[in-house]
Design a protein around this motif. Structure first.
Motif, mmCIF file in Angstrom:
data_model
loop_
_atom_site.group_PDB
_atom_site.id
_atom_site.type_symbol
_atom_site.label_atom_id
_atom_site.label_comp_id
_atom_site.label_asym_id
_atom_site.label_seq_id
_atom_site.Cartn_x
_atom_site.Cartn_y
_atom_site.Cartn_z
ATOM 1 N N ALA A 1 29.670 63.769 30.677
ATOM 2 C CA ALA A 1 30.451 64.804 31.587
ATOM 3 C C ALA A 1 31.744 65.158 30.551
ATOM 4 C CB ALA A 1 30.775 64.516 33.011
ATOM 5 N N GLN A 2 32.168 64.339 29.841
ATOM 6 C CA GLN A 2 33.333 64.664 28.999
ATOM 7 C C GLN A 2 33.042 65.714 27.932
ATOM 8 O OE1 GLN A 2 36.256 63.096 30.284
ATOM 9 N NE2 GLN A 2 34.596 62.460 31.699
ATOM 10 N N HIS A 3 31.993 65.902 27.929
ATOM 11 C CA HIS A 3 31.294 66.753 26.782
ATOM 12 C C HIS A 3 30.319 67.928 27.207
ATOM 13 C CE1 HIS A 3 32.506 64.040 23.753
ATOM 14 N NE2 HIS A 3 32.225 63.167 24.575
ATOM 15 N N THR A 4 29.451 67.973 28.205
ATOM 16 C CA THR A 4 28.677 68.637 28.685
ATOM 17 C C THR A 4 28.334 68.558 30.077
ATOM 18 O OG1 THR A 4 26.162 69.419 27.779
ATOM 19 C CG2 THR A 4 26.492 67.195 28.045
ATOM 20 N N ALA A 5 27.726 69.568 30.414
ATOM 21 C CA ALA A 5 27.018 69.462 31.923
ATOM 22 C C ALA A 5 25.725 68.787 31.871
ATOM 23 C CB ALA A 5 26.903 70.759 32.659
ATOM 24 N N PHE A 6 25.398 68.074 32.869
ATOM 25 C CA PHE A 6 24.017 67.108 32.847
ATOM 26 C C PHE A 6 23.423 67.036 34.362
ATOM 27 C CE2 PHE A 6 22.260 62.684 33.711
ATOM 28 C CZ PHE A 6 21.216 63.115 33.218
ATOM 29 N N VAL A 7 22.239 67.599 34.193
ATOM 30 C CA VAL A 7 21.425 67.982 35.547
ATOM 31 C C VAL A 7 19.951 67.455 35.238
ATOM 32 C CG1 VAL A 7 22.712 69.913 36.225
ATOM 33 C CG2 VAL A 7 20.419 70.371 35.082
ATOM 34 N N VAL A 8 19.349 67.048 36.212
ATOM 35 C CA VAL A 8 17.967 66.546 36.263
ATOM 36 C C VAL A 8 17.239 67.422 37.290
ATOM 37 C CG1 VAL A 8 16.323 64.664 37.080
ATOM 38 C CG2 VAL A 8 18.764 64.091 36.232
ATOM 39 N N ILE A 9 16.095 68.236 36.514
ATOM 40 C CA ILE A 9 15.308 69.339 37.355
ATOM 41 C C ILE A 9 13.904 69.019 37.354
ATOM 42 C CG2 ILE A 9 14.711 71.545 37.093
ATOM 43 C CD1 ILE A 9 17.179 72.253 35.700
ATOM 44 N N GLY A 10 13.526 68.879 38.681
ATOM 45 C CA GLY A 10 12.061 68.408 38.856
ATOM 46 C C GLY A 10 11.251 69.517 39.463
#
Length: 240
Positions: free
Chosen positions: A116-125
């Motif tokens: 989160a200090q560098h990029t958005a992160f999501v999990v998509i199913g």
């Protein structure tokens, strides 16, 4: 032996190691260094890729304060201009997500604060939100942003889904450009020629197993041994 800046190389073996072991270990160390250089060269080539296509602004479903909400793909970036996606292999008709995919998300959850200090992160199913929510609770994925692409062409358009509807484990990186979203990079779990280990560098489990005398063998992760709520407590081997 000398290291960088002509400093002596500290031994990478304990006292009493045989000359044969020391020689073999240094040869391996040189190979490990060459591998590091190759990994960095590939990363540089990845960063130099030409622009990918602009994507549709899909609306995906996630939990909101008052229940399920539809969220635009562009809005998932938040304050970042990049987003890392794990495409969770979870067919809408299945009761559980892929155990290997779940192991990857277990690992990524552990470093989500750092990402989160560098990029958005999501999990998509592709499974409906209620199934994703239940599986997230089962694995202890609190703090992760989990979204459902059910009812959309998101998975098919990004080739995270086969023509027959089978889900394809994969990671993707997207870039925000103004109000648009551009595809930057995707990497499936299998290489272009069908061989495995495409995203193994993203998971510490495989990297640790590769350090062991027996290697990784033909082991695959399973959902059965993960306790309810995920790996929130120390689990010891049944053989100890």
């Amino acid at each position: 032996m000398s290291g960088t800046h002509d400093q002596p190389v500290l031994p990478i073996w304990p006292a009493g190691a045989s000359p044969e072991y020391q020689a073999a270990r240094m040869e391996l160390a040189r190979a490990e260094r060459r591998l590091r250089d190759e990994v960095e060269a590939v990363a540089a080539a990845r960063r130099a890729m030409p622009p990918g296509p602009v994507l549709r602004d899909y609306e995906l479903t996630e939990d909101g304060p008052g229940g399920p909400v539809r969220t635009r793909l562009r809005d998932l970036f938040g304050e970042h201009d990049t987003m890392f996606i794990y495409h969770l292999m979870f067919h809408p008709d299945h009761a559980e997500a892929c155990p290997m995919c779940s192991m990857w998300v277990d690992a990524l959850r552990g470093v989500a604060t750092h990402l989160a200090q560098h990029t958005a992160f999501v999990v998509i199913g592709k499974a409906p939100l209620e199934k994703l929510r239940a599986w997230s609770d089962r694995r202890g994925w609190d703090g992760l942003r989990i979204l459902s692409s059910h009812g959309t062409t998101f998975n098919a358009d990004l080739n995270a889904e086969r023509a027959n509807g089978d889900q394809r484990p994969m990671v993707s990186v997207l870039r925000a450009e103004g109000d648009a979203v551009r595809h930057f990079y995707s990497l499936p779990a299998n290489h272009f020629d069908g061989t495995e280990r495409g995203i193994d560098l993203l998971n510490p489990v495989w990297n640790v197993l590769d350090l062991l005398p027996g290697g990784r063998g033909d082991w695959y992760a399973d959902n059965d041994y993960v306790p309810q709520g995920g790996s929130t407590r120390l689990v010891t081997s049944s053989s100890t």
